[in-house]
Design an enzyme around this catalytic site. Structure first.
Site, PDB file in Angstrom:
ATOM      1  N   GLY A 146       0.818  -1.195   0.000  1.00 21.48           N
ATOM      2  CA  GLY A 146       0.000   0.000   0.000  1.00 21.48           C
ATOM      3  C   GLY A 146       0.861   1.258   0.000  1.00 21.48           C
ATOM      4  CB  CYS A 147       0.167   4.669  -1.228  1.00 24.08           C
ATOM      5  SG  CYS A 147      -1.475   4.921  -0.504  1.00 24.08           S
TER       6      CYS A 147
END
Length: 341
Positions: A146-147
């Site tokens: 995930g970012c």
């Protein structure tokens, strides 16, 4: 050429993947899929992008058998529907959603939906390239991080790996551009509300919290507790994560900075940037910019990590992992410099 397919190409991450693959000298888009837009030509949807004559197809296992790589650029909960159908796929699957990142129990708790089969999740390699490169080299299933998890993990891991900070006292304040919320419109991302505004969201409940803690545990053996508050910024893309930690040893600020230099001295996409960090130094690129400050008054450290959530936080890291998986130069197709202005 390595043939690629993208499921969910009409979303933000899918669009970024399409742009990167189209410019990549060794990757070729052979199949683009979108159940909601099937039958449309890509050139009609994206007339500003050189996409050839490809037509969007509905997802079908038969459509992907000929591919070397299949990217799932679909939201969490949607990717899992395709994942369950891909048991016999002989190529490499790169999932950009959260559906392969967490154990079944953690996924159910934090995503509030049924997980994929535990056996399927267990065979997925977590694609934080700089810290899991050896596993990515032989992976058939890659779970793209995930970012927020990418930005925070890259900042914390060098210090936790060497037991230089307290693992149970980590406070993170992170902010992201609107694209991090996905393409679907919501009350928070509506222009009238998001423009000229900063909003908290998913306070202490963001699904990247268990991902960060799990990543730390798996890659360092350390049990860490992370408090994460997330903010939505009125910009298109970019993430800045500010991490406040307690050191376990006494060092000068220059020595703390050197921890980052030593950890990432051979990494092409990690830059230890002197000066005040800003999102613009990373947007449009696959770089992660890092720095660390020592608070002389309190003794705490402030670690800052900046990435483009659409590149290093999504599509760029996915391409980086594919480069590693197929033995290509890791930077191939990812040489774009930040769009500072």
């Amino acid at each position: 050429m390595i043939t690629c397919g993208i499921v969910g190409v009409t979303g933000y991450a899918g669009m970024e993947l399409l742009k990167l693959i189209t410019a990549h000298p060794r990757l070729q888009v052979a199949c683009v899929m979108s159940d909601s837009s099937a039958g449309n030509r890509l050139s009609d949807l994206y007339p500003w992008m050189e996409t050839g004559t490809l037509t969007l197809e509905p997802f079908n296992v038969e459509n992907v058998k000929r591919l070397d790589v299949l990217f799932l650029a679909t939201p969490s909960g949607v990717s899992s529907q395709y994942i369950e159908l891909l048991d016999t796929f002989e190529g490499v699957v790169v999932d950009l959603s959260g559906d392969l990142r967490l154990t079944s129990e953690a996924y159910t708790t934090w995503y509030n939906r049924a997980p994929v089969k535990a056996s399927t999740q267990a065979k997925a390699v977590y694609g934080l390239t700089e810290w899991n490169r050896e596993s990515v080299q032989t992976a058939s299933w890659i779970s793209n991080p995930g970012c927020y998890a990418t930005a925070v993990s890259l900042g914390l891991l060098p210090f936790l790996h060497d037991s230089l900070i307290e693992p149970d006292d980590i406070i993170v304040s992170a902010c992201s551009g609107i694209t991090g919320a996905g393409k679907a419109l919501s009350a928070k991302t509506h222009h009238a509300r998001s423009n000229e505004n900063v909003q908290l969201y998913k306070i202490h409940t963001h699904q990247h919290i268990p991902e960060i803690e799990q990543t730390i545990r798996q890659l360092t053996g350390v049990e860490a507790t992370v408090s994460l508050s997330t903010h939505l910024l009125p910009i298109n893309r970019g993430i800045m994560a500010t991490m406040h930690v307690v050191p376990t040893v006494e060092q000068t600020e220059a020595e703390w900075v050197d921890v980052l230099h030593r950890a990432y001295k051979t990494e092409p996409f990690i830059r230890v940037q002197q000066g005040e960090p800003e999102i613009r130094t990373a947007v449009g690129s696959n770089y992660c910019d890092l720095w660390v400050y020592k608070d002389q008054r309190t003794g705490r450290l402030t670690i800052v990590s900046v990435i483009d959530n659409m590149q290093k936080g999504a599509a760029g890291q996915a391409i980086q992992n594919v480069n590693v998986r197929f033995g290509l130069a890791e930077t191939l197709g990812l040489s774009a410099q930040p769009q500072y202005i």
